[in-house]
Design a protein around this motif. Structure first.
Motif, PDB file in Angstrom:
ATOM      1  N   THR A  74      48.789  12.563  12.630  1.00  0.00           N
ATOM      2  CA  THR A  74      49.670  13.460  11.885  1.00  0.00           C
ATOM      3  C   THR A  74      49.238  13.559  10.435  1.00  0.00           C
ATOM      4  OG1 THR A  74      51.517  12.956  13.339  1.00  0.00           O
ATOM      5  CG2 THR A  74      52.068  13.809  11.162  1.00  0.00           C
ATOM      6  N   ARG A  75      49.299  14.774   9.908  1.00  0.00           N
ATOM      7  CA  ARG A  75      49.034  15.006   8.485  1.00  0.00           C
ATOM      8  C   ARG A  75      50.318  15.468   7.817  1.00  0.00           C
ATOM      9  NH1 ARG A  75      43.846  18.792   7.688  1.00  0.00           N
ATOM     10  NH2 ARG A  75      42.993  18.364   9.717  1.00  0.00           N
ATOM     11  N   ILE A  76      50.632  14.862   6.682  1.00  0.00           N
ATOM     12  CA  ILE A  76      51.789  15.261   5.890  1.00  0.00           C
ATOM     13  C   ILE A  76      51.318  15.461   4.458  1.00  0.00           C
ATOM     14  CG2 ILE A  76      54.055  14.598   5.010  1.00  0.00           C
ATOM     15  CD1 ILE A  76      54.388  12.884   7.539  1.00  0.00           C
ATOM     16  N   LEU A  77      51.646  16.622   3.896  1.00  0.00           N
ATOM     17  CA  LEU A  77      51.334  16.916   2.509  1.00  0.00           C
ATOM     18  C   LEU A  77      52.624  17.324   1.820  1.00  0.00           C
ATOM     19  CD1 LEU A  77      49.362  17.559   0.138  1.00  0.00           C
ATOM     20  CD2 LEU A  77      49.247  19.876   1.071  1.00  0.00           C
ATOM     21  N   ILE A  78      52.929  16.683   0.706  1.00  0.00           N
ATOM     22  CA  ILE A  78      54.106  17.033  -0.096  1.00  0.00           C
ATOM     23  C   ILE A  78      53.596  17.427  -1.466  1.00  0.00           C
ATOM     24  CG2 ILE A  78      56.263  16.202  -1.099  1.00  0.00           C
ATOM     25  CD1 ILE A  78      56.361  14.193   1.268  1.00  0.00           C
ATOM     26  N   THR A  79      53.950  18.637  -1.907  1.00  0.00           N
ATOM     27  CA  THR A  79      53.437  19.125  -3.179  1.00  0.00           C
ATOM     28  C   THR A  79      54.416  20.099  -3.827  1.00  0.00           C
ATOM     29  OG1 THR A  79      51.544  20.150  -4.283  1.00  0.00           O
ATOM     30  CG2 THR A  79      52.149  21.036  -2.134  1.00  0.00           C
ATOM     31  N   HIS A  80      54.299  20.222  -5.122  1.00  0.00           N
ATOM     32  CA  HIS A  80      55.049  21.236  -5.864  1.00  0.00           C
ATOM     33  C   HIS A  80      54.093  22.083  -6.706  1.00  0.00           C
ATOM     34  CE1 HIS A  80      54.625  17.961  -8.742  1.00  0.00           C
ATOM     35  NE2 HIS A  80      54.641  18.897  -9.661  1.00  0.00           N
ATOM     36  N   LEU A  81      52.803  21.850  -6.572  1.00  0.00           N
ATOM     37  CA  LEU A  81      51.790  22.571  -7.336  1.00  0.00           C
ATOM     38  C   LEU A  81      51.567  23.964  -6.734  1.00  0.00           C
ATOM     39  CD1 LEU A  81      49.225  19.664  -7.784  1.00  0.00           C
ATOM     40  CD2 LEU A  81      50.977  20.440  -9.413  1.00  0.00           C
ATOM     41  N   HIS A  82      51.759  24.983  -7.540  1.00  0.00           N
ATOM     42  CA  HIS A  82      51.688  26.372  -7.080  1.00  0.00           C
ATOM     43  C   HIS A  82      50.372  26.689  -6.368  1.00  0.00           C
ATOM     44  CE1 HIS A  82      50.886  30.704  -7.501  1.00  0.00           C
ATOM     45  NE2 HIS A  82      52.175  30.814  -7.232  1.00  0.00           N
ATOM     46  N   ASP A  83      49.248  26.334  -6.968  1.00  0.00           N
ATOM     47  CA  ASP A  83      47.947  26.655  -6.373  1.00  0.00           C
ATOM     48  C   ASP A  83      47.737  25.941  -5.046  1.00  0.00           C
ATOM     49  OD1 ASP A  83      47.423  28.279  -8.512  1.00  0.00           O
ATOM     50  OD2 ASP A  83      46.103  26.857  -9.538  1.00  0.00           O
ATOM     51  N   GLU A  84      48.200  24.728  -4.949  1.00  0.00           N
ATOM     52  CA  GLU A  84      48.061  23.969  -3.702  1.00  0.00           C
ATOM     53  C   GLU A  84      48.919  24.593  -2.594  1.00  0.00           C
ATOM     54  OE1 GLU A  84      49.020  19.503  -2.997  1.00  0.00           O
ATOM     55  OE2 GLU A  84      47.129  19.643  -4.112  1.00  0.00           O
ATOM     56  N   VAL A  85      50.137  24.998  -2.946  1.00  0.00           N
ATOM     57  CA  VAL A  85      51.010  25.656  -1.970  1.00  0.00           C
ATOM     58  C   VAL A  85      50.387  26.975  -1.517  1.00  0.00           C
ATOM     59  CG1 VAL A  85      53.265  26.757  -1.623  1.00  0.00           C
ATOM     60  CG2 VAL A  85      53.119  24.554  -2.790  1.00  0.00           C
ATOM     61  N   GLU A  86      49.875  27.754  -2.452  1.00  0.00           N
ATOM     62  CA  GLU A  86      49.224  29.024  -2.115  1.00  0.00           C
ATOM     63  C   GLU A  86      48.055  28.807  -1.153  1.00  0.00           C
ATOM     64  OE1 GLU A  86      49.762  32.352  -2.905  1.00  0.00           O
ATOM     65  OE2 GLU A  86      51.711  31.658  -3.619  1.00  0.00           O
ATOM     66  N   ASP A  87      47.225  27.811  -1.428  1.00  0.00           N
ATOM     67  CA  ASP A  87      46.089  27.513  -0.558  1.00  0.00           C
ATOM     68  C   ASP A  87      46.548  27.143   0.851  1.00  0.00           C
ATOM     69  OD1 ASP A  87      44.371  27.986  -2.675  1.00  0.00           O
ATOM     70  OD2 ASP A  87      44.019  25.857  -3.102  1.00  0.00           O
ATOM     71  N   GLN A  88      47.597  26.343   0.936  1.00  0.00           N
ATOM     72  CA  GLN A  88      48.126  25.934   2.243  1.00  0.00           C
ATOM     73  C   GLN A  88      48.690  27.139   3.005  1.00  0.00           C
ATOM     74  OE1 GLN A  88      47.926  22.889   3.711  1.00  0.00           O
ATOM     75  NE2 GLN A  88      46.706  22.286   1.943  1.00  0.00           N
ATOM     76  N   MET A  89      49.381  28.033   2.294  1.00  0.00           N
ATOM     77  CA  MET A  89      49.958  29.202   2.954  1.00  0.00           C
ATOM     78  C   MET A  89      48.858  30.144   3.460  1.00  0.00           C
ATOM     79  SD  MET A  89      53.146  28.667   2.985  1.00  0.00           S
ATOM     80  CE  MET A  89      53.917  30.221   3.324  1.00  0.00           C
ATOM     81  N   VAL A  90      47.824  30.365   2.663  1.00  0.00           N
ATOM     82  CA  VAL A  90      46.711  31.220   3.078  1.00  0.00           C
ATOM     83  C   VAL A  90      46.036  30.631   4.317  1.00  0.00           C
ATOM     84  CG1 VAL A  90      44.394  32.021   2.416  1.00  0.00           C
ATOM     85  CG2 VAL A  90      46.305  32.265   0.825  1.00  0.00           C
ATOM     86  N   ALA A  91      45.827  29.330   4.322  1.00  0.00           N
ATOM     87  CA  ALA A  91      45.200  28.673   5.475  1.00  0.00           C
ATOM     88  C   ALA A  91      46.028  28.881   6.738  1.00  0.00           C
ATOM     89  CB  ALA A  91      45.017  27.182   5.200  1.00  0.00           C
TER      90      ALA A  91
END
Length: 139
Positions: A53-70
């Motif tokens: 399992t992979r879990i990523l917790i973030t509030h960084l805008h660029d990181e969230v954007e990258d995850q959403m695009v993926a």
């Protein structure tokens, strides 16, 4: 902190060609992962893969954007649902798979990705992204 909205990304089932190319047999029914956000715009990305399992917790805008695009590039279907206060009293005992773990996030039970998809749609989930639909209302 409570997640305000959950998103569920459904991956296509592995084809025979995928299996020959080295895809895991566990993906023959597809795969599902989940992500959501809290009131303070902290995002959690939860991917219960068979290999760990992979879990990523973030509030960084660029990181969230990258995850959403993926996820938009890899998921065949994405559903959004606001959680209710349902809780499961008895945990699942038989082989927690990706669908059962994701369903548990919203207080539900599911055995496979198809069942989770049907259950979420029946309970008011909104389709955010769907690559299965064909133009002109076919599909």
């Amino acid at each position: 902190m409570k997640v305000l909205e959950w998103y569920f990304g459904f991956h296509a089932p592995a084809s025979l060609r995928d299996l020959r190319a080295g895809a895991s047999l566990r993906t023959i029914f597809g795969h599902v992962e989940a992500w959501g956000y809290t009131a303070d715009d902290t995002w959690i990305f939860f991917d219960p893969r068979g290999a760990g399992t992979r879990i990523l917790i973030t509030h960084l805008h660029d990181e969230v954007e990258d995850q959403m695009v993926a996820r938009l590039e890899t998921c065949q279907l994405i559903l959004k649902i606001a959680p209710d206060d349902r809780q499961l009293r008895v945990p699942l005992h038989l082989g927690m798979n990706c669908a059962s773990q994701c369903a548990h996030l919203v207080g539900r039970r599911a055995f496979g990705p198809g069942g989770l998809r049907r259950m979420l749609l029946k309970n008011g989930a909104e389709i955010i992204h769907d690559t299965e639909r064909r133009p002109g209302g076919k599909g």
